[in-house]
Structures are given as C-alpha cells and as structure tokens.
Design a protein around this motif. Structure first.
Motif, short mmCIF file in Angstrom:
data_model
loop_
_atom_site.label_atom_id
_atom_site.label_comp_id
_atom_site.label_asym_id
_atom_site.label_seq_id
_atom_site.Cartn_x
_atom_site.Cartn_y
_atom_site.Cartn_z
N ILE A 81 11.85 -39.50 34.46
CA ILE A 81 12.80 -40.01 35.45
C ILE A 81 12.51 -41.49 35.71
CG2 ILE A 81 13.52 -39.88 37.87
CD1 ILE A 81 12.96 -36.86 37.69
N LEU A 82 11.23 -41.79 35.94
CA LEU A 82 10.84 -43.17 36.23
C LEU A 82 11.21 -44.09 35.06
CD1 LEU A 82 7.34 -42.83 37.89
CD2 LEU A 82 9.42 -43.74 38.93
N ARG A 83 10.93 -43.60 33.85
CA ARG A 83 11.14 -44.44 32.67
C ARG A 83 12.63 -44.78 32.52
NH1 ARG A 83 8.52 -42.44 27.26
NH2 ARG A 83 6.66 -43.19 28.34
N ILE A 84 13.48 -43.77 32.58
CA ILE A 84 14.91 -44.04 32.39
C ILE A 84 15.45 -44.90 33.53
CG2 ILE A 84 17.21 -43.02 32.10
CD1 ILE A 84 15.87 -40.56 30.94
N ALA A 85 15.09 -44.54 34.75
CA ALA A 85 15.61 -45.30 35.90
C ALA A 85 15.16 -46.75 35.84
CB ALA A 85 15.15 -44.64 37.20
N MET A 86 13.87 -46.97 35.52
CA MET A 86 13.35 -48.34 35.49
C MET A 86 13.92 -49.12 34.31
SD MET A 86 9.52 -47.59 36.77
CE MET A 86 8.79 -49.19 36.58
N PHE A 115 23.20 -37.85 35.50
CA PHE A 115 23.25 -36.56 34.82
C PHE A 115 22.22 -36.51 33.69
CE2 PHE A 115 24.88 -33.74 31.50
CZ PHE A 115 24.95 -32.55 32.22
N ILE A 116 22.16 -37.60 32.92
CA ILE A 116 21.20 -37.67 31.81
C ILE A 116 19.77 -37.59 32.35
CG2 ILE A 116 20.35 -39.11 29.91
CD1 ILE A 116 23.15 -40.29 29.71
N ILE A 117 19.54 -38.28 33.45
CA ILE A 117 18.20 -38.28 34.04
C ILE A 117 17.81 -36.86 34.45
CG2 ILE A 117 16.81 -39.13 35.95
CD1 ILE A 117 18.37 -41.71 35.89
N VAL A 118 18.69 -36.20 35.19
CA VAL A 118 18.40 -34.85 35.68
C VAL A 118 18.21 -33.90 34.50
CG1 VAL A 118 19.33 -32.88 36.95
CG2 VAL A 118 19.55 -35.20 37.88
N PHE A 119 19.10 -34.05 33.50
CA PHE A 119 19.07 -33.17 32.34
C PHE A 119 17.73 -33.27 31.61
CE2 PHE A 119 20.41 -32.09 27.93
CZ PHE A 119 20.88 -30.81 28.19
N THR A 120 17.28 -34.50 31.32
CA THR A 120 16.00 -34.66 30.62
C THR A 120 14.85 -34.13 31.46
OG1 THR A 120 16.27 -36.95 31.28
CG2 THR A 120 16.26 -36.51 28.93
N ALA A 121 14.92 -34.37 32.77
CA ALA A 121 13.85 -33.90 33.65
C ALA A 121 13.77 -32.37 33.60
CB ALA A 121 14.10 -34.37 35.08
N VAL A 122 14.90 -31.70 33.68
CA VAL A 122 14.92 -30.23 33.68
C VAL A 122 14.40 -29.70 32.34
CG1 VAL A 122 16.45 -28.22 33.69
CG2 VAL A 122 16.73 -30.02 35.41
N LEU A 123 14.85 -30.32 31.24
CA LEU A 123 14.38 -29.89 29.92
C LEU A 123 12.86 -29.99 29.84
CD1 LEU A 123 16.76 -31.16 27.11
CD2 LEU A 123 16.45 -28.86 28.01
N ASN A 124 12.32 -31.10 30.31
CA ASN A 124 10.87 -31.29 30.29
C ASN A 124 10.17 -30.23 31.12
OD1 ASN A 124 10.06 -33.55 28.66
ND2 ASN A 124 11.39 -34.76 29.99
N ILE A 148 6.22 -23.00 35.86
CA ILE A 148 6.23 -24.46 35.74
C ILE A 148 4.79 -24.94 35.68
CG2 ILE A 148 6.79 -26.61 36.92
CD1 ILE A 148 9.37 -25.25 37.81
N TYR A 149 4.54 -25.80 34.68
CA TYR A 149 3.18 -26.26 34.45
C TYR A 149 2.98 -27.65 35.02
CZ TYR A 149 3.44 -22.33 31.23
OH TYR A 149 3.63 -21.10 30.70
N ARG A 150 1.71 -27.94 35.28
CA ARG A 150 1.37 -29.23 35.87
C ARG A 150 1.80 -30.39 34.96
NH1 ARG A 150 -2.84 -32.66 37.40
NH2 ARG A 150 -3.80 -32.38 35.36
N GLU A 151 1.52 -30.27 33.66
CA GLU A 151 1.87 -31.32 32.70
C GLU A 151 3.39 -31.56 32.66
OE1 GLU A 151 -0.27 -29.02 32.19
OE2 GLU A 151 -2.13 -29.99 31.54
N ALA A 152 4.11 -30.43 32.82
CA ALA A 152 5.57 -30.54 32.77
C ALA A 152 6.08 -31.38 33.93
CB ALA A 152 6.20 -29.15 32.82
N VAL A 153 5.54 -31.13 35.11
CA VAL A 153 5.96 -31.90 36.28
C VAL A 153 5.65 -33.38 36.07
CG1 VAL A 153 5.60 -32.27 38.76
CG2 VAL A 153 5.63 -29.94 37.83
N GLU A 154 4.45 -33.62 35.55
CA GLU A 154 4.03 -35.00 35.30
C GLU A 154 4.99 -35.69 34.33
OE1 GLU A 154 0.03 -35.95 33.59
OE2 GLU A 154 -0.54 -35.38 35.65
#
Lengths: 267, 278
Positions: free
Chosen positions: A113-118, A75-84, A101-107
């Motif tokens: 997501i990668l950072r939190i998961a890893m 949930f935290i992962i998805v939440f931060t991703a959506v906020l970004n 949606i901007y390119r930088e935002a997707v990046e």
C-alpha cells in the motif's frame, strides 16, 4: 465527471520545487522510484516518507491534491493488499473463519500500500510542480543522446506536448457532445455495463472525427509557422543547471544509496 | 509584394471524377502596406487562394510570387512561409503550447532564432496585439477573441511581410470580432503591415483599401469599397450582403431620392441624406 481528471495538471507557483530544472526533477523522480522499490523495511520506508514529506513541504502543494490523485487507483491498492494478505504464509497472526492471516502477509500488504501510494504521490508531485512544456523540454534534453540511434526523441516530446495541450480542449468538446446527445434523449447513466458502453459510441464517433479534423488543421497551422521537425530548432527557455540543482540531485542520490544500503543490511 | 499570375488550382481528382477546379486564371497584385479584403461566399475559392499564398498548396497552373520568390520551388518554401503569416478560422487548432508566451515563441523557435531574440520578439508580438498581460496564461482559458489575437501574435513573431487572415472572425462573438479587427487595422495603420483579410462579412471590409470579390474561382470585382459596394444588384446575385448604409441609400434611390450610393460610413450616409432633404 470529466473535470476530475488530474493527469498532467500543473499548479503554478514559485517555490524551490517549481524553480528547479525539469531535468533535475525528472532524475530525482527516477531515483525516488528506484529507492522506493529497494525499500524493504519500516526504517527504509521511514526514509522514503521523510523524502516525500520534505518534497511536498517545499513545493507547497496541498496534501489534499496529492490524495485526490490516489482516487482513481484505490481499487488497485486495495486489491493488491488483499491478495497479499491471502497468499503470503509465515507465522500465523489471527484466524478469521477459514482464513489464517500471517504476520508476514500483513507486513507485505502494508508495504505494498505504501509503495503504490508513495509512487503515485511522488510522480504527481512532479507534474504538479512542472509545466508540461518544461517537462517535455526536460525529457527531450535528457533523452537527446538517443537521437544518435535515430530514435525520434523530438517527435515524441512534441507529440506529448501537443497531447497535453489538447486535453482540456477535448474534455470541453466531450462535455459539449454529451450535452448535445442528452438533449436528444441519449441515456448514459442507466443500464448494465454493456448498455453503457454502447451508449458511449455516439460520443466517441463525433469526438474522433473532430479530433482528426483538429489534427489536420493544427498540422497546417504548424507548417505555416515554419515547423519542420527538431532539426535546427532553438528554445525560448534554455535549460540550465544551477547550484541548487546539483545540490538536490546529490541529496536524492545519497538518500537512494542509503535506502539500498539499508536494504542490504536487512533493515 | 505578392504577385499572382494566371493562377489555376484544382483539387486532385477522386477516382472516376473530373478534377474539381477551384481557381481559374486569377491575376492579382497585392501592394506592400495595403489592406486588401477578399470577399466571397462558401466555395468561391478564397480559402484555397490563402493556402496557395503560403505554399500549403501548390499551383496547378500559373504562379504565385512572394517578394519575387515562387511558391513552386521547394527551396523557397520556408522563406515564403516566414514572410506570409497565416492565421486560420479556429484559434483552438492553431495554438500549439499550453502557455501563451510559449505558443508565440513557437515560430521563432522553428526558425532557429537565438533565445534572447525570441524573448524580445515574443514580448513585442504580444504588445502588438495588446495581450502582454496574458503572457503566462493558459490559452484554453481565454476568450475566442483573445485566442485569435494570440494566434496573430504567433505569426507576428516570425516578422512576416504580409498577414493573411482566413475567416479569422467566423467563430467569434461580436465582441471578439471587434477586438480582432481593431488589432488588425492597427497593425496595418501603425506598422504598415500588409494585410489580406479573407471573409464573407461585408461589414468587415468597409475600411479596407481594396476589395476583391470572388465567385467560382474567379475574380469578379476589384476596386475600392466605394467602387464595389454601389454595385448592389451584382453583389446580391452573388449572395453577398451590402453594408447597412449602402442598403438604405439603395432603397431610397429606388423610391426616387437622388442620393449617392457610395456613402459608406454612417456619418457620411447621414450627411448625404440631409443634403438631399435640404
């Protein structure tokens, strides 16, 4: 439900990852986290992924177990991703309804997501391959310089070890109390959030009372076994650095340095 | 070995109440290498006595001497605790570590024993309770009897002079109880370990050298099982059971059979009855 708790779980094994000194593993984990927060590009994340995959391969811990560790935080992962995705502006990519949606935002979202998961998988790998006792031993030795500043390092390590020891006991007890309350007609599954929270009281009260009684008995038993604090204590397993520890530490340092340098170069 | 002289103990007074006396004028001498059982129902003061032996509690009057060391003196406490190995009722609440051998190592670690010797002591203690095979197991996955044997190994690693077992079988199933009692008897027989077994199960004390019965903080009976058990009426008044064999002989005597009351073992009891019938 309670059986799913993976915190502090340890999978015994005899791989290089298991045999390393716990201090090495702790330091490598710290370096890994530092590097992870310095990673700013796909190249550096690639280096980090390589690091994680190598560690997982060496430890022979299944990816399944690692992914399972992510379950409580999805949930935290998805939440931060959506906020970004919503808040970061730059070059427009697509526009859906009112949102652009901007390119930088997707990046950034992907990196997040990668950072939190890893981060979580890396730290779980540490607890999966290190028995709690070795872990607290390692922590105590690493932090022992702080004893000079009168920090209660031994006491903290002992508390952590005992907490970890009692997790299964208390889980078992909670299950028992829940069954007992259910047998008397308690309902934990229906109702709104508030009602469910209220239903927990008849579980928490007996659990706390019993935990205090256990603590008291344990303290007496420890005293009877001549426990008198960290002063003058020896250890069954003496921690020793071997060649492999220095090697792994050096490798981790090189990787961290590489990621930092890549970051400086804007990669 | 252990010398108890005019021991009195009262729990500290709660506001507005008289201090509750738990032990009154207890005099005992425990011989080295003996197997002594202390019997008594709840509230007889037997567990308090155990805590006084290992200096968890200090006497309100009189004294407790372990090998001549008084528990009242601060400097003796560690040495007394090392000599008196205490095992309690609930095995879960005495096990400190999540690996069996780490737990057994806890006491010698506290005593500052060098690493190689800890290793030797742990292996020896685990062998003494027959748990070598479980060296690397997690204690919470073991049965109650096994956990209690680990707890015993944990105090054996201190190399104590006397083993004090405070209702160690109370939470165990019959199988676990048998396991633990067998272990304790073997330690007494083969290693000459002095054992003080505190219990309220009559059946556990048949093989003891000496039985002490306590009631309201006093010693009311003291002697060999053969001397204590035939006092059936007195024991019943103290709400204690008698072994099945003694019970049978007692009932037979009531209907006029001339059988002895002190045939404790099943075979011995059967022989006594046969002898009468012939």
């Amino acid at each position: 439900m309670l059986k799913d708790i993976t915190l502090g779980q340890f999978f015994p094994g005899n791989t290089l990852a298991h045999r390393l000194d716990p201090r090495t593993k702790l330091m490598v984990t710290v370096l890994y986290i530092v590097a992870l927060f310095c990673a700013k590009s796909f190249v550096s994340y690639g280096v980090m992924a390589l690091w994680l995959v190598t560690a997982v391969q060496v430890s022979k811990v299944g990816y399944k177990a690692l992914v399972k560790g992510l379950k409580p935080v999805w949930f935290i992962i998805v939440f931060t991703a959506v906020l970004n995705l919503i808040y970061i502006k730059g070059t427009p990519l697509v526009t859906i309804w009112k949102f652009t949606i901007y390119r930088e935002a997707v990046e950034t979202a992907v990196f997040m997501i990668l950072r939190i998961a890893m981060l979580i998988m890396g730290t779980f790998l540490l607890t999966y391959t290190t028995s709690p006792i070795r872990l607290t031993d390692g922590l105590e030795t690493l932090l022992s310089p702080l004893k000079k500043l009168h920090a209660p390092v031994h006491e903290l390590a002992m508390m952590m070890a005992i907490a970890l020891r009692f997790i299964p006991t208390l889980i078992e007890e909670t299950d028992k109390i829940m069954s007992a309350q259910k047998a008397r007609g308690a309902d934990f599954e229906s109702g709104g959030l508030l009602q469910r929270a209220k239903a927990l009281i008849p579980i928490l009260v007996p659990l706390f009372i019993s935990a205090f009684r256990r603590a008291d008995e344990l303290a007496t038993a420890m005293e009877c076994r001549c426990y008198s604090g960290g002063e003058g204590r020896t250890k069954l397993h003496v921690l020793r650095f071997a060649a492999k520890d220095y090697l792994v530490l050096a490798l981790a340092a090189v990787l961290t340095a590489a990621v930092i340098v890549l970051g400086r170069m804007g990669l | 070995m252990i010398e108890i002289k005019h021991l009195r103990y009262a729990y500290p007074a709660v506001e507005g109440q008289e201090p509750a006396a738990v032990l009154e004028d207890v005099d005992l001498h425990i011989e080295k290498g003996s197997f002594t059982a202390i019997l008594g129902h709840n509230g007889s003061g037997k567990s308090t006595l155990a805590k006084l032996l290992s200096a968890v509690l200090l006497p309100s009057g009189g004294e407790v001497l372990v090998d001549g060391l008084s528990t009242a003196e601060e400097k003796n406490i560690m040495e007394i605790r090392r000599r008196v190995g205490m095992v309690f009722q609930n095995p879960d609440n005495q096990i400190v570590a999540n690996v069996v051998e780490e737990d057994v190592a806890f006491a010698p670690e506290n005593l500052g024993v060098p690493a190689e010797e800890i290793r030797a002591r742990v292996d020896e203690a685990l062998a003494a309770v027959g748990m070598e095979a479980f060296r690397l197991h997690a204690p919470h996955l073991l049965s109650g009897g096994q956990k209690q044997r680990i707890a015993i190994a944990g105090v054996l690693a201190m190399q104590p002079e006397v083993l004090v077992l405070d209702e160690v079988t109370a939470m165990l199933d019959p199988e676990g109880r048998r396991e633990v009692l067998e272990t304790v008897h073997r330690l007494n027989r083969e290693r000459g370990m002095t054992v003080l077994l505190i219990t309220h199960h009559m059946s556990e004390v048949e093989k003891a050298d000496r039985v002490i019965v306590m009631e309201q903080g006093r010693v009311v009976m003291d002697g060999s099982p053969k001397e204590v058990f035939p006092r059936v009426e007195e024991l019943r008044r103290l709400s204690l059971d008698v072994p099945g064999t003694v019970d049978l002989l007692y009932e037979l005597r009531r209907i006029g059979w001339d059988v002895p009351l002190d045939a404790l073992g099943v075979d011995e009891c059967a022989d006594a009855i046969c002898k009468f019938l012939q």
